[in-house]
Write a protein that holds these residues in place. Structure first.
Motif, mmCIF file in Angstrom:
data_model
loop_
_atom_site.group_PDB
_atom_site.id
_atom_site.type_symbol
_atom_site.label_atom_id
_atom_site.label_comp_id
_atom_site.label_asym_id
_atom_site.label_seq_id
_atom_site.Cartn_x
_atom_site.Cartn_y
_atom_site.Cartn_z
ATOM 1 N N ALA A 1 13.114 4.511 -2.469
ATOM 2 C CA ALA A 1 11.783 4.359 -1.889
ATOM 3 C C ALA A 1 10.851 3.656 -2.872
ATOM 4 O O ALA A 1 10.070 2.781 -2.479
ATOM 5 C CB ALA A 1 11.216 5.719 -1.501
ATOM 6 N N GLU A 2 10.933 4.011 -4.142
ATOM 7 C CA GLU A 2 10.099 3.364 -5.159
ATOM 8 C C GLU A 2 10.471 1.894 -5.303
ATOM 9 O O GLU A 2 9.600 1.037 -5.455
ATOM 10 C CB GLU A 2 10.247 4.084 -6.503
ATOM 11 C CG GLU A 2 9.413 3.488 -7.614
ATOM 12 C CD GLU A 2 7.921 3.446 -7.295
ATOM 13 O OE1 GLU A 2 7.261 2.484 -7.742
ATOM 14 O OE2 GLU A 2 7.419 4.344 -6.592
ATOM 15 N N HIS A 3 11.764 1.584 -5.226
ATOM 16 C CA HIS A 3 12.214 0.193 -5.314
ATOM 17 C C HIS A 3 11.618 -0.626 -4.162
ATOM 18 O O HIS A 3 11.097 -1.725 -4.379
ATOM 19 C CB HIS A 3 13.743 0.128 -5.290
ATOM 20 C CG HIS A 3 14.288 -1.265 -5.331
ATOM 21 N ND1 HIS A 3 14.217 -2.057 -6.453
ATOM 22 C CD2 HIS A 3 14.894 -2.010 -4.375
ATOM 23 C CE1 HIS A 3 14.758 -3.236 -6.191
ATOM 24 N NE2 HIS A 3 15.183 -3.225 -4.929
ATOM 25 N N PHE A 4 11.678 -0.100 -2.939
ATOM 26 C CA PHE A 4 11.091 -0.802 -1.794
ATOM 27 C C PHE A 4 9.581 -0.940 -1.956
ATOM 28 O O PHE A 4 8.998 -1.963 -1.604
ATOM 29 C CB PHE A 4 11.411 -0.082 -0.482
ATOM 30 C CG PHE A 4 12.783 -0.381 0.044
ATOM 31 C CD1 PHE A 4 13.133 -1.668 0.421
ATOM 32 C CD2 PHE A 4 13.728 0.616 0.167
ATOM 33 C CE1 PHE A 4 14.395 -1.958 0.904
ATOM 34 C CE2 PHE A 4 14.992 0.342 0.647
ATOM 35 C CZ PHE A 4 15.332 -0.949 1.015
ATOM 36 N N ASN A 5 8.948 0.072 -2.498
ATOM 37 C CA ASN A 5 7.504 0.025 -2.701
ATOM 38 C C ASN A 5 7.131 -1.076 -3.695
ATOM 39 O O ASN A 5 6.121 -1.755 -3.535
ATOM 40 C CB ASN A 5 6.988 1.381 -3.176
ATOM 41 C CG ASN A 5 5.485 1.488 -3.056
ATOM 42 O OD1 ASN A 5 4.895 0.913 -2.146
ATOM 43 N ND2 ASN A 5 4.867 2.220 -3.960
ATOM 44 N N GLN A 6 7.951 -1.279 -4.712
ATOM 45 C CA GLN A 6 7.688 -2.333 -5.692
ATOM 46 C C GLN A 6 7.904 -3.719 -5.087
ATOM 47 O O GLN A 6 7.225 -4.674 -5.456
ATOM 48 C CB GLN A 6 8.579 -2.150 -6.920
ATOM 49 C CG GLN A 6 8.197 -0.959 -7.762
ATOM 50 C CD GLN A 6 9.185 -0.708 -8.892
ATOM 51 O OE1 GLN A 6 10.174 -1.413 -9.033
ATOM 52 N NE2 GLN A 6 8.910 0.321 -9.682
ATOM 53 N N LEU A 7 8.845 -3.848 -4.166
ATOM 54 C CA LEU A 7 9.137 -5.135 -3.536
ATOM 55 C C LEU A 7 8.120 -5.503 -2.452
ATOM 56 O O LEU A 7 7.977 -6.674 -2.113
ATOM 57 C CB LEU A 7 10.533 -5.112 -2.898
ATOM 58 C CG LEU A 7 11.712 -4.996 -3.854
ATOM 59 C CD1 LEU A 7 13.003 -4.869 -3.065
ATOM 60 C CD2 LEU A 7 11.772 -6.196 -4.786
ATOM 61 N N ARG A 8 7.428 -4.515 -1.937
ATOM 62 C CA ARG A 8 6.510 -4.721 -0.815
ATOM 63 C C ARG A 8 5.366 -5.654 -1.206
ATOM 64 O O ARG A 8 4.803 -5.558 -2.285
ATOM 65 C CB ARG A 8 5.938 -3.368 -0.381
ATOM 66 C CG ARG A 8 5.070 -3.419 0.841
ATOM 67 C CD ARG A 8 4.701 -2.016 1.293
ATOM 68 N NE ARG A 8 3.957 -1.268 0.307
ATOM 69 C CZ ARG A 8 2.626 -1.244 0.236
ATOM 70 N NH1 ARG A 8 1.909 -1.925 1.081
ATOM 71 N NH2 ARG A 8 2.023 -0.525 -0.687
ATOM 72 N N ASP A 9 5.037 -6.563 -0.317
ATOM 73 C CA ASP A 9 3.908 -7.474 -0.529
ATOM 74 C C ASP A 9 2.618 -6.684 -0.331
ATOM 75 O O ASP A 9 2.341 -6.183 0.751
ATOM 76 C CB ASP A 9 3.981 -8.632 0.470
ATOM 77 C CG ASP A 9 2.858 -9.633 0.288
ATOM 78 O OD1 ASP A 9 2.087 -9.511 -0.685
ATOM 79 O OD2 ASP A 9 2.751 -10.546 1.126
#
Length: 85
Positions: free
Chosen positions: A67-75
């Protein structure tokens, strides 16, 4: 809000609506609105967000790290308002 006119409603149907409205303690107009809304938007309908959450839950969901990885990738750029000019 939109208005709807119903023509040629049989007297017995109108009478039944008035009785039903009285039983529910509301006006005939409010009763008709409730009947229409309940018919076209039933409470048991599945909402998209709930469906997606249940699919994710069944699939095991995401770990905190994922979830943190996706949050970092999110624009995170704010959305621009639409222009109609």
């Amino acid at each position: 809000m939109a208005n709807v006119t119903v023509r040629n409603l049989p007297d017995e149907v109108h009478r039944a609506l008035r009785v039903r409205a009285a039983m529910h303690g509301r006006s005939t107009e409010a009763e008709i609105r409730d009947i229409l809304e309940t018919t076209v938007r039933p409470p048991e309908r599945v909402k998209l967000g709930s469906l997606l959450a249940s699919i994710a839950h069944e699939a095991g969901g995401l770990t905190d790290a994922e979830a943190e990885h996706f949050n970092q990738l999110r624009d995170k750029t704010p959305a621009e308002p639409m222009s109609f000019e």
